[in-house]
Design an enzyme around this catalytic site. Structure first.
Site, PDB file in Angstrom:
ATOM      1  N   ASP A 233      91.835   3.725 -19.533  1.00 51.39           N
ATOM      2  CA  ASP A 233      92.353   5.019 -19.106  1.00 51.39           C
ATOM      3  C   ASP A 233      93.875   5.083 -19.111  1.00 51.39           C
ATOM      4  O   ASP A 233      94.446   6.169 -19.185  1.00 51.39           O
ATOM      5  CB  ASP A 233      91.844   5.355 -17.700  1.00 51.39           C
ATOM      6  CG  ASP A 233      90.413   5.854 -17.700  1.00 51.39           C
ATOM      7  OD1 ASP A 233      89.871   6.102 -18.795  1.00 51.39           O
ATOM      8  OD2 ASP A 233      89.832   6.006 -16.607  1.00 51.39           O
TER       9      ASP A 233
ATOM     10  N   ARG B 232      78.320   1.762 -11.305  1.00 52.26           N
ATOM     11  CA  ARG B 232      79.608   1.224 -11.754  1.00 52.26           C
ATOM     12  C   ARG B 232      79.909  -0.114 -11.087  1.00 52.26           C
ATOM     13  O   ARG B 232      80.408  -1.039 -11.726  1.00 52.26           O
ATOM     14  CB  ARG B 232      80.740   2.206 -11.430  1.00 52.26           C
ATOM     15  CG  ARG B 232      80.687   3.530 -12.155  1.00 52.26           C
ATOM     16  CD  ARG B 232      81.920   4.358 -11.871  1.00 52.26           C
ATOM     17  NE  ARG B 232      83.086   3.792 -12.509  1.00 52.26           N
ATOM     18  CZ  ARG B 232      83.485   4.094 -13.746  1.00 52.26           C
ATOM     19  NH1 ARG B 232      82.794   4.942 -14.478  1.00 52.26           N
ATOM     20  NH2 ARG B 232      84.565   3.543 -14.247  1.00 52.26           N
TER      21      ARG B 232
ATOM     22  N   TYR C  55      70.299  11.077 -13.258  1.00 52.47           N
ATOM     23  CA  TYR C  55      69.570   9.932 -13.824  1.00 52.47           C
ATOM     24  C   TYR C  55      69.415   8.844 -12.761  1.00 52.47           C
ATOM     25  O   TYR C  55      70.215   8.742 -11.828  1.00 52.47           O
ATOM     26  CB  TYR C  55      70.262   9.373 -15.076  1.00 52.47           C
ATOM     27  CG  TYR C  55      71.724   9.018 -14.943  1.00 52.47           C
ATOM     28  CD1 TYR C  55      72.129   7.782 -14.423  1.00 52.47           C
ATOM     29  CD2 TYR C  55      72.709   9.902 -15.370  1.00 52.47           C
ATOM     30  CE1 TYR C  55      73.459   7.447 -14.340  1.00 52.47           C
ATOM     31  CE2 TYR C  55      74.052   9.574 -15.278  1.00 52.47           C
ATOM     32  CZ  TYR C  55      74.428   8.348 -14.765  1.00 52.47           C
ATOM     33  OH  TYR C  55      75.754   8.019 -14.680  1.00 52.47           O
TER      34      TYR C  55
ATOM     35  N   GLU D  96      95.419  -6.972  -9.225  1.00 47.75           N
ATOM     36  CA  GLU D  96      94.843  -5.697  -8.801  1.00 47.75           C
ATOM     37  C   GLU D  96      95.492  -5.291  -7.487  1.00 47.75           C
ATOM     38  O   GLU D  96      95.641  -6.126  -6.582  1.00 47.75           O
ATOM     39  CB  GLU D  96      93.330  -5.844  -8.631  1.00 47.75           C
ATOM     40  CG  GLU D  96      92.624  -4.778  -7.834  1.00 47.75           C
ATOM     41  CD  GLU D  96      92.770  -3.387  -8.435  1.00 47.75           C
ATOM     42  OE1 GLU D  96      92.925  -2.432  -7.656  1.00 47.75           O
ATOM     43  OE2 GLU D  96      92.722  -3.260  -9.684  1.00 47.75           O
ATOM     44  N   GLN D  97      95.888  -4.014  -7.374  1.00 46.96           N
ATOM     45  CA  GLN D  97      96.589  -3.597  -6.156  1.00 46.96           C
ATOM     46  C   GLN D  97      95.668  -3.422  -4.963  1.00 46.96           C
ATOM     47  O   GLN D  97      96.095  -3.570  -3.811  1.00 46.96           O
ATOM     48  CB  GLN D  97      97.384  -2.319  -6.406  1.00 46.96           C
ATOM     49  CG  GLN D  97      96.554  -1.079  -6.607  1.00 46.96           C
ATOM     50  CD  GLN D  97      97.430   0.174  -6.675  1.00 46.96           C
ATOM     51  OE1 GLN D  97      98.651   0.122  -6.503  1.00 46.96           O
ATOM     52  NE2 GLN D  97      96.795   1.311  -6.922  1.00 46.96           N
TER      53      GLN D  97
END
Length: 393
Positions: A295, A107, A215, A33-34
């Site tokens: 994505d 998230r 929500y 991961e960068q």
């Protein structure tokens, strides 16, 4: 130069789910991961039953339940008039039909759950702060070059590096496209909410060129709001500047909304805006021993709330195919994309169309939409089955 059996580029939800799914299949996997740390930017996330089935197989649902909220309904209302349009009952009939309750959460809560599960599995190696600068297809291997000059070679490379994927550039010269919608997201502690809210429901206000989603998340301790609108100020020459989709334009576009929506939009955080991007569906995700996921493969606009869900489905499928074709990575990657591309391409296209339905402001579309919405029973799930029912392999 290090050789790694399976290398995943990107430590977001898609990459982390992929690593965990591969480990559960008994395969060793390495994530790079960068960013300096494994973190998620944003607030609320919606998980439908199709994603929850995968997370259940991975063994993380009990931990997820500590942070999740399960709305009683999804309620659609008109943003300008306040008219109730339709309600989707997410209660027992929904759970009986699809096997899981619709779930919303932060998230970062989901990423942290996946991260801890990966840290607890000796088959997963995690590296952050590694910036990839080049990807090469070497035929019998793939090669990744990092900013510090180090090179990794791998038998299988998974590009889970997001919307602006460097890995995708090996396969396509396309670029993300925008229909000039932007989003502002806000997260408020529940005790600071000064507007009337339904804590048991997800509320979606739709109207001409705009919508607002509300929500609760974080076990009901926080309230998530996302305000989205079409920018009239957009011009091609200012696309990559902050001169369009501004907070002032946010207030202007929602000025005609009903009192409850205007009051809610005032509480939305103005520090950052997100441009709504997707890409045209690709017919091929794979080159040699390199493939795409999430994505990087199929970015989609958010109107079906399936972006993260489809990345989770990708991870499950890819791990299964690599386990079913041991030692034959090209065959496994071919089977993976043959299974996934038709489904994700359809979802990309339908998500775009659904956005047009939400935001239509003239002609017959909004009239037909409101007529159809107001006549459907709350427990009519026929238009959701293709998304949420188990997919045959």
């Amino acid at each position: 130069m290090q050789h790694i059996p399976i290398l995943v580029i990107g430590g977001g939800i898609g990459g982390m789910t992929t690593a965990l799914a591969l480990a559960r299949q008994g395969l060793d996997v390495h994530i790079v991961e960068q960013a300096p740390e494994f973190t998620e930017i944003g607030a609320g996330l919606q998980l439908a039953p199709n994603a929850l089935r995968v997370l259940e197989r991975l063994g993380v649902l009990p931990e997820l339940a500590k942070h999740a909220v399960r709305p009683r309904n999804v309620v659609f209302l008109h943003a300008d008039t306040g008219q109730h349009l339709t309600t989707i009952d997410l209660g027992e009939p929904f759970r009986q039909r699809y096997g899981h309750a619709y779930t919303v959460l932060h998230r970062s809560d989901l990423l942290n759950i996946l991260l801890r599960a990966c840290q607890d599995d000796a088959r997963v190696t995690l590296e952050s702060g590694r910036q990839m600068v080049e990807v090469h297809d070497r035929g019998d291997t793939a090669e990744v070059v990092f900013a510090d000059g180090e090179v990794y070679r791998t038998s299988a490379l998974v590009g889970a590096d997001g919307l602006w994927s460097r890995t995708r550039a090996l396969l396509s010269e396309d670029r993300p496209v925008s229909d000039h919608y932007v989003a502002y997201r806000g997260l408020l502690p529940m005790d600071q909410i000064t507007i009337p809210v339904q804590l048991d429901d997800e509320i979606i206000w739709i109207g001409p060129g705009k919508h607002l989603v509300q929500y609760p998340i974080s076990g009901g301790q926080n309230y998530n709001q996302v305000a989205v609108f079409h920018s009239r100020a957009f011009r091609p020459e200012i696309e990559f500047t902050e001169d369009w989709g501004t907070p002032a334009e946010l207030d202007e576009r929602f000025a005609s909304s009903c009192d409850q929506v205007r009051s809610a939009v005032k509480l939305v955080n103005r520090d950052r805006r997100w441009v709504m991007y997707d890409r045209e569906p690709l017919q091929n995700w794979t080159r040699g021993r390199i493939t795409l996921l999430g994505d990087a493969a199929h970015p989609m606009v958010q109107y079906l709330a399936q972006g993260a869900c489809q990345a989770i489905e990708d991870a499950d499928c890819l791990a299964r195919q690599l386990a079913e074709h041991p030692g034959d990575v090209p065959r496994a990657l071919a089977a993976y994309q043959a299974e996934r591309i038709p489904r994700t391409s359809r979802i990309q296209r339908v998500a775009r169309d659904w956005g047009h339905v939400w935001h239509a402001d003239e002609g017959v579309v909004p009239q037909l939409r409101d007529r159809v919405f107001t006549r459907r029973p709350n427990d009519d799930y026929t238009d959701l089955d293709w998304l949420y029912q188990p997919v045959a392999h």
